[in-house]
Design a protein around this motif. Structure first.
Motif, short mmCIF file in Angstrom:
data_model
loop_
_atom_site.label_atom_id
_atom_site.label_comp_id
_atom_site.label_asym_id
_atom_site.label_seq_id
_atom_site.Cartn_x
_atom_site.Cartn_y
_atom_site.Cartn_z
N LEU A 239 34.88 30.02 43.89
CA LEU A 239 35.28 30.95 42.85
C LEU A 239 36.75 30.84 42.47
CD1 LEU A 239 33.31 34.09 44.04
CD2 LEU A 239 32.62 32.30 42.47
N ALA A 240 37.45 29.84 42.98
CA ALA A 240 38.88 29.73 42.71
C ALA A 240 39.18 29.66 41.22
CB ALA A 240 39.44 28.49 43.42
N GLU A 241 38.44 28.81 40.50
CA GLU A 241 38.67 28.66 39.06
C GLU A 241 38.21 29.90 38.30
OE1 GLU A 241 40.22 26.23 37.25
OE2 GLU A 241 40.91 25.62 39.22
N GLY A 242 37.18 30.57 38.81
CA GLY A 242 36.70 31.78 38.16
C GLY A 242 37.76 32.87 38.13
N PHE A 243 38.54 32.98 39.21
CA PHE A 243 39.62 33.95 39.24
C PHE A 243 40.66 33.64 38.16
CE2 PHE A 243 38.61 34.39 43.96
CZ PHE A 243 37.84 35.53 43.75
N LYS A 244 40.99 32.35 38.01
CA LYS A 244 41.99 31.95 37.03
C LYS A 244 41.55 32.30 35.61
CE LYS A 244 43.62 28.08 39.89
NZ LYS A 244 43.75 26.59 39.99
N LYS A 245 40.25 32.21 35.36
CA LYS A 245 39.73 32.48 34.02
C LYS A 245 39.39 33.96 33.82
CE LYS A 245 37.75 27.84 33.80
NZ LYS A 245 36.51 27.04 33.75
N SER A 246 39.68 34.78 34.86
CA SER A 246 39.46 36.23 34.80
C SER A 246 38.00 36.60 34.58
CB SER A 246 40.32 36.86 33.68
OG SER A 246 41.69 36.64 33.95
N LYS A 247 37.10 35.74 34.98
CA LYS A 247 35.68 36.09 34.88
C LYS A 247 35.30 37.06 35.99
CE LYS A 247 34.01 31.80 32.79
NZ LYS A 247 33.06 30.67 32.95
N ILE A 248 35.88 36.87 37.14
CA ILE A 248 35.57 37.71 38.29
C ILE A 248 36.86 38.08 39.01
CG2 ILE A 248 33.23 36.86 38.69
CD1 ILE A 248 34.37 34.91 40.67
N LYS A 249 36.75 39.04 39.90
CA LYS A 249 37.92 39.53 40.63
C LYS A 249 37.54 39.77 42.07
CE LYS A 249 41.38 43.24 40.58
NZ LYS A 249 41.83 44.47 39.88
N GLN A 250 38.45 39.47 42.96
CA GLN A 250 38.19 39.72 44.37
C GLN A 250 38.22 41.22 44.65
OE1 GLN A 250 40.70 37.57 47.07
NE2 GLN A 250 39.71 38.37 48.90
N VAL A 251 37.27 41.65 45.47
CA VAL A 251 37.18 43.05 45.87
C VAL A 251 37.68 43.18 47.30
CG1 VAL A 251 35.59 44.95 46.32
CG2 VAL A 251 35.26 43.48 44.31
N LEU A 252 38.46 44.22 47.58
CA LEU A 252 39.03 44.43 48.91
C LEU A 252 39.73 43.16 49.41
CD1 LEU A 252 36.08 46.41 50.58
CD2 LEU A 252 38.21 47.35 49.66
N PRO A 253 40.75 42.69 48.71
CA PRO A 253 41.39 41.42 49.06
C PRO A 253 42.01 41.40 50.46
CG PRO A 253 42.69 42.62 47.44
CD PRO A 253 41.38 43.32 47.52
N LYS A 254 42.35 42.57 51.00
CA LYS A 254 42.92 42.60 52.35
C LYS A 254 41.84 42.46 53.43
CE LYS A 254 46.97 45.38 51.16
NZ LYS A 254 47.75 46.61 51.47
N PHE A 255 40.58 42.60 53.00
CA PHE A 255 39.48 42.46 53.96
C PHE A 255 38.83 41.10 53.76
CE2 PHE A 255 35.02 42.74 55.17
CZ PHE A 255 35.13 43.23 56.45
N GLN A 256 38.90 40.27 54.76
CA GLN A 256 38.30 38.93 54.68
C GLN A 256 37.19 38.78 55.70
OE1 GLN A 256 41.27 35.90 55.08
NE2 GLN A 256 42.19 36.30 53.08
N LEU A 257 36.09 38.21 55.23
CA LEU A 257 35.01 37.87 56.14
C LEU A 257 35.43 36.64 56.96
CD1 LEU A 257 32.05 38.33 53.65
CD2 LEU A 257 32.91 39.97 55.32
N ALA A 258 34.65 36.30 57.94
CA ALA A 258 35.02 35.23 58.87
C ALA A 258 35.19 33.89 58.15
CB ALA A 258 33.97 35.10 59.96
#
Length: 298
Positions: A239-258
């Motif tokens: 999803l790296a490129e998706g973030f750049k294009k503002s299609k999607i956004k990370q939710v709870l960025p301080k919480f990372q899964l393993a």
């Protein structure tokens, strides 16, 4: 001449029955063959042949040496043929299996680069979110399974890690505008999780959501997120490129899964096929030299 080469010559003399016959195969003189066998006998401290003007007779010690070295010589010959084959460009067909999103976002650009280098190798890519049954199906390589699946289903195969990443929660901008952006884990109780039934990695937060929408594969899962139906977890790389294009956004960025690592797998054999080795080496070299985030786009 090495001892191995002398043993190869000794085996050939024994199998053909004379120095003369061996010299014709090797395209050298009979004297040269005889000299190398003599040097081998001196090195071993054994008489391998009884020589006379009429015949060449192997000794008991020679028979034992032949039995002991035959498989070694065969393996050495096979190794040489394999090495020679590796020097040439692979041809034929390479059958690859990968989960859907791995195939689309990891392998698609890699295969494009690989086939430009090896244009005579045909690629067959099976993209499915399941564990293949290798007793019934033939694939040369598997790409994109994590360490948990490698240990559980593919412990009998050679497994080489090629990229590491972490999983993240994400949602579309439209969804977050409509339903609000969760600020804590507890806030997920007001939201919808998008999951698929054959997901290769379980979502540890699935019981935190108000509801769950199950889809049939990871492509449908991604489409559901893009259609603003809920929140889902994905590999950050995809999803790296998706973030750049503002299609999607990370939710709870301080919480990372393993964090997870993806592997390329192939059957464990003494001499893997050159096409498998070429693809494995190409994949590992590519990720060693390139930022993996540059491969993927929505």
């Amino acid at each position: 001449m090495s001892t191995l080469q002398q043993l190869q010559m000794f085996n050939l003399v024994y199998e053909l029955g004379s120095f003369t016959a061996a010299s014709e195969v090797l395209n050298i003189s009979t004297t040269a063959v005889s000299k190398q066998i003599t040097l081998l006998e001196q090195e071993l401290g054994l008489t391998l042949f009884e020589r006379s003007t009429r015949q060449l007779k192997i000794t008991a010690a020679g028979q034992d040496i032949y039995k002991l070295t035959k498989s070694i010589i065969n393996d050495a010959n096979s190794l040489q043929k394999y090495a020679d084959h590796l020097k040439t460009d692979p041809v034929g067909e390479l059958h690859i299996f990968a989960p859907v999103l791995v195939a689309e976002y990891f392998l698609r650009p890699i295969i494009k680069k690989f086939t430009a280098v090896y244009p005579y190798l045909n690629i067959h890519l099976a993209a499915e979110d399941r564990v293949p049954d290798l007793t019934q199906e033939h694939y040369d390589v598997l790409v994109g399974f994590n360490e948990e699946y490698v240990a559980k289903h593919f412990s009998h195969m050679v497994a080489k890690p090629f990229v590491s990443y972490h999983r993240i929660l994400c949602a579309s901008e439209e969804y977050l505008k409509k339903h609000g952006e969760p600020k804590t884990i507890q806030d997920l109780s007001e939201h919808t999780l998008i999951n698929h039934q054959l997901q290769l990695v379980d979502d540890p937060l699935s019981d935190k959501f108000k509801r769950v929408i199950q889809v049939t594969n990871s492509r449908s899962k991604l489409n559901a997120v893009l259609d603003s139906l809920g929140i889902a977890s994905f590999a950050s790389l995809i999803l790296a490129e998706g973030f750049k294009k503002s299609k999607i956004k990370q939710v709870l960025p301080k919480f990372q899964l393993a964090d997870e690592t993806l592997y390329i797998l192939y059957r464990q054999t003494p001499f893997p096929e050159p096409k498998v080795i070429k693809f494995k080496d190409f994949l590992l070299d590519l990720f060693a030299k390139t930022d993996p985030n540059t491969f993927f786009s929505l």
